[in-house]
Design a protein around this motif. Structure first.
Motif, PDB file in Angstrom:
ATOM      1  N   GLY A   1     -10.440  16.659   1.118  1.00  0.00           N
ATOM      2  CA  GLY A   1      -9.546  17.211   0.100  1.00  0.00           C
ATOM      3  C   GLY A   1     -10.280  18.027  -0.948  1.00  0.00           C
ATOM      4  O   GLY A   1     -10.008  17.898  -2.139  1.00  0.00           O
ATOM      5  N   LEU A   2     -11.225  18.854  -0.524  1.00  0.00           N
ATOM      6  CA  LEU A   2     -12.026  19.631  -1.475  1.00  0.00           C
ATOM      7  C   LEU A   2     -11.185  20.571  -2.331  1.00  0.00           C
ATOM      8  O   LEU A   2     -11.544  20.865  -3.466  1.00  0.00           O
ATOM      9  N   GLU A   3     -10.061  21.042  -1.798  1.00  0.00           N
ATOM     10  CA  GLU A   3      -9.219  21.972  -2.564  1.00  0.00           C
ATOM     11  C   GLU A   3      -8.678  21.333  -3.836  1.00  0.00           C
ATOM     12  O   GLU A   3      -8.439  22.010  -4.826  1.00  0.00           O
ATOM     13  N   THR A   4      -8.485  20.029  -3.811  1.00  0.00           N
ATOM     14  CA  THR A   4      -7.882  19.348  -4.954  1.00  0.00           C
ATOM     15  C   THR A   4      -8.901  18.689  -5.870  1.00  0.00           C
ATOM     16  O   THR A   4      -8.591  18.401  -7.023  1.00  0.00           O
TER      17      THR A   4
ATOM     18  N   CYS B   1       0.840  -1.187   0.000  1.00  0.00           N
ATOM     19  CA  CYS B   1       0.000   0.000   0.000  1.00  0.00           C
ATOM     20  C   CYS B   1       0.883   1.248   0.000  1.00  0.00           C
ATOM     21  O   CYS B   1       1.870   1.319   0.730  1.00  0.00           O
ATOM     22  N   VAL B   2       0.519   2.221  -0.832  1.00  0.00           N
ATOM     23  CA  VAL B   2       1.200   3.511  -0.860  1.00  0.00           C
ATOM     24  C   VAL B   2       0.182   4.559  -0.447  1.00  0.00           C
ATOM     25  O   VAL B   2      -0.949   4.575  -0.946  1.00  0.00           O
ATOM     26  N   THR B   3       0.571   5.442   0.478  1.00  0.00           N
ATOM     27  CA  THR B   3      -0.326   6.497   0.950  1.00  0.00           C
ATOM     28  C   THR B   3       0.205   7.861   0.523  1.00  0.00           C
ATOM     29  O   THR B   3       1.410   8.031   0.300  1.00  0.00           O
ATOM     30  N   TYR B   4      -0.702   8.811   0.408  1.00  0.00           N
ATOM     31  CA  TYR B   4      -0.346  10.202   0.130  1.00  0.00           C
ATOM     32  C   TYR B   4      -1.233  11.080   0.992  1.00  0.00           C
ATOM     33  O   TYR B   4      -2.447  10.907   1.014  1.00  0.00           O
ATOM     34  N   GLU B   5      -0.627  11.998   1.725  1.00  0.00           N
ATOM     35  CA  GLU B   5      -1.361  12.921   2.577  1.00  0.00           C
ATOM     36  C   GLU B   5      -1.376  14.287   1.918  1.00  0.00           C
ATOM     37  O   GLU B   5      -0.334  14.895   1.726  1.00  0.00           O
ATOM     38  N   ALA B   6      -2.580  14.779   1.565  1.00  0.00           N
ATOM     39  CA  ALA B   6      -2.731  16.110   0.985  1.00  0.00           C
ATOM     40  C   ALA B   6      -3.124  17.060   2.108  1.00  0.00           C
ATOM     41  O   ALA B   6      -4.188  16.917   2.701  1.00  0.00           O
ATOM     42  N   ALA B   7      -2.263  18.010   2.405  1.00  0.00           N
ATOM     43  CA  ALA B   7      -2.519  18.957   3.490  1.00  0.00           C
ATOM     44  C   ALA B   7      -3.758  19.780   3.182  1.00  0.00           C
ATOM     45  O   ALA B   7      -4.153  19.948   2.023  1.00  0.00           O
ATOM     46  N   GLY B   8      -4.393  20.303   4.224  1.00  0.00           N
ATOM     47  CA  GLY B   8      -5.647  21.035   4.094  1.00  0.00           C
ATOM     48  C   GLY B   8      -5.603  22.194   3.122  1.00  0.00           C
ATOM     49  O   GLY B   8      -6.547  22.442   2.401  1.00  0.00           O
ATOM     50  N   GLY B   9      -4.522  22.944   3.052  1.00  0.00           N
ATOM     51  CA  GLY B   9      -4.450  24.090   2.162  1.00  0.00           C
ATOM     52  C   GLY B   9      -3.770  23.810   0.839  1.00  0.00           C
ATOM     53  O   GLY B   9      -3.547  24.706   0.034  1.00  0.00           O
ATOM     54  N   GLU B  10      -3.421  22.563   0.589  1.00  0.00           N
ATOM     55  CA  GLU B  10      -2.699  22.191  -0.627  1.00  0.00           C
ATOM     56  C   GLU B  10      -3.613  22.325  -1.840  1.00  0.00           C
ATOM     57  O   GLU B  10      -4.703  21.773  -1.880  1.00  0.00           O
ATOM     58  N   ALA B  11      -3.167  23.082  -2.835  1.00  0.00           N
ATOM     59  CA  ALA B  11      -4.012  23.357  -3.996  1.00  0.00           C
ATOM     60  C   ALA B  11      -3.908  22.286  -5.069  1.00  0.00           C
ATOM     61  O   ALA B  11      -4.843  22.074  -5.817  1.00  0.00           O
ATOM     62  N   THR B  12      -2.777  21.616  -5.159  1.00  0.00           N
ATOM     63  CA  THR B  12      -2.616  20.602  -6.203  1.00  0.00           C
ATOM     64  C   THR B  12      -2.022  19.333  -5.613  1.00  0.00           C
ATOM     65  O   THR B  12      -1.304  19.364  -4.618  1.00  0.00           O
ATOM     66  N   THR B  13      -2.326  18.240  -6.250  1.00  0.00           N
ATOM     67  CA  THR B  13      -1.722  16.958  -5.904  1.00  0.00           C
ATOM     68  C   THR B  13      -1.059  16.420  -7.158  1.00  0.00           C
ATOM     69  O   THR B  13      -1.401  16.815  -8.268  1.00  0.00           O
ATOM     70  N   PRO B  14      -0.110  15.504  -7.019  1.00  0.00           N
ATOM     71  CA  PRO B  14       0.482  14.902  -8.219  1.00  0.00           C
ATOM     72  C   PRO B  14      -0.586  14.231  -9.082  1.00  0.00           C
ATOM     73  O   PRO B  14      -1.590  13.730  -8.567  1.00  0.00           O
TER      74      PRO B  14
END
Length: 186
Positions: free
Chosen positions: A143-146, A33-46
């Motif tokens: 993750g609504l920002e993304t 399993c690979v996880t990714y944490e998108a911070a609350g204010g992060e505008a983009t993800t890979p």
């Protein structure tokens, strides 16, 4: 075992093989399993996260501390299962609990990846209250920002035949699918 993804860069020529590259990398380093944490204010993800990873539903902490990030997962099972990409615009009007539940249902769909969800919320997202389900931490976990475009505007008209939502800023949104949630925030 699991691994945490911090960054992902790939030559665009090989973008269509993202799932296979991730699955092979997982096999080589011995993780399931690979996880990714998108911070609350992060505008983009890979791109690989936005397209191929699955967003985890909101979870409760056993330590009593609320997580303020969206958690994405990638497993070999996700690599093997097809997920239909839906590029049609879906417009959700209102920022009530019902509207947020509809948006949550769309972005947590296991079989479809909705890429163009628009939430029209006059005054933005308001959270809290004694009976509120969606707190700031719960929205951060989504993750609504993304994944969702939030328009701070009011709907002033609706043309069902033309599938158009008219906004108070003299703009219009055309859509293929309509979701209306009546509440105090509409």
């Amino acid at each position: 075992a699991f691994a945490r993804l911090d960054a992902f860069v790939m030559n665009p020529i090989f973008a269509h093989k993202r799932k296979a590259v991730m699955a092979d990398a997982m096999r080589l380093i011995g993780v399931t399993c690979v996880t990714y944490e998108a911070a609350g204010g992060e505008a983009t993800t890979p791109d690989v996260v936005a397209s191929d990873f699955a967003l985890c539903a909101g979870r409760r902490s056993h330590t009593g501390q609320e997580a303020n990030f969206a958690l994405y997962l990638f497993t070999p099972r996700l690599a093997a299962s097809p997920r239909k990409t839906v590029n049609n615009r879906v417009v959700v009007v209102g920022a009530s609990e019902a509207a947020l539940a509809a948006v949550e249902r769309l972005i947590l769909s296991p079989t479809c990846a909705f890429k163009n969800v628009v939430l029209v919320a006059a005054g933005g997202l308001s959270v809290g209250g004694p009976a509120a389900i969606y707190s700031r931490a719960a929205l951060a976990k989504l993750g609504l920002e993304t994944t969702v475009t939030v328009l701070q505007d009011e709907m002033v008209g609706l043309d069902r035949d033309a599938k158009t939502v008219y906004l108070s800023s003299d703009s219009a949104l055309t859509h293929r699918s309509e979701e209306r949630r009546v509440g105090k925030e509409c």
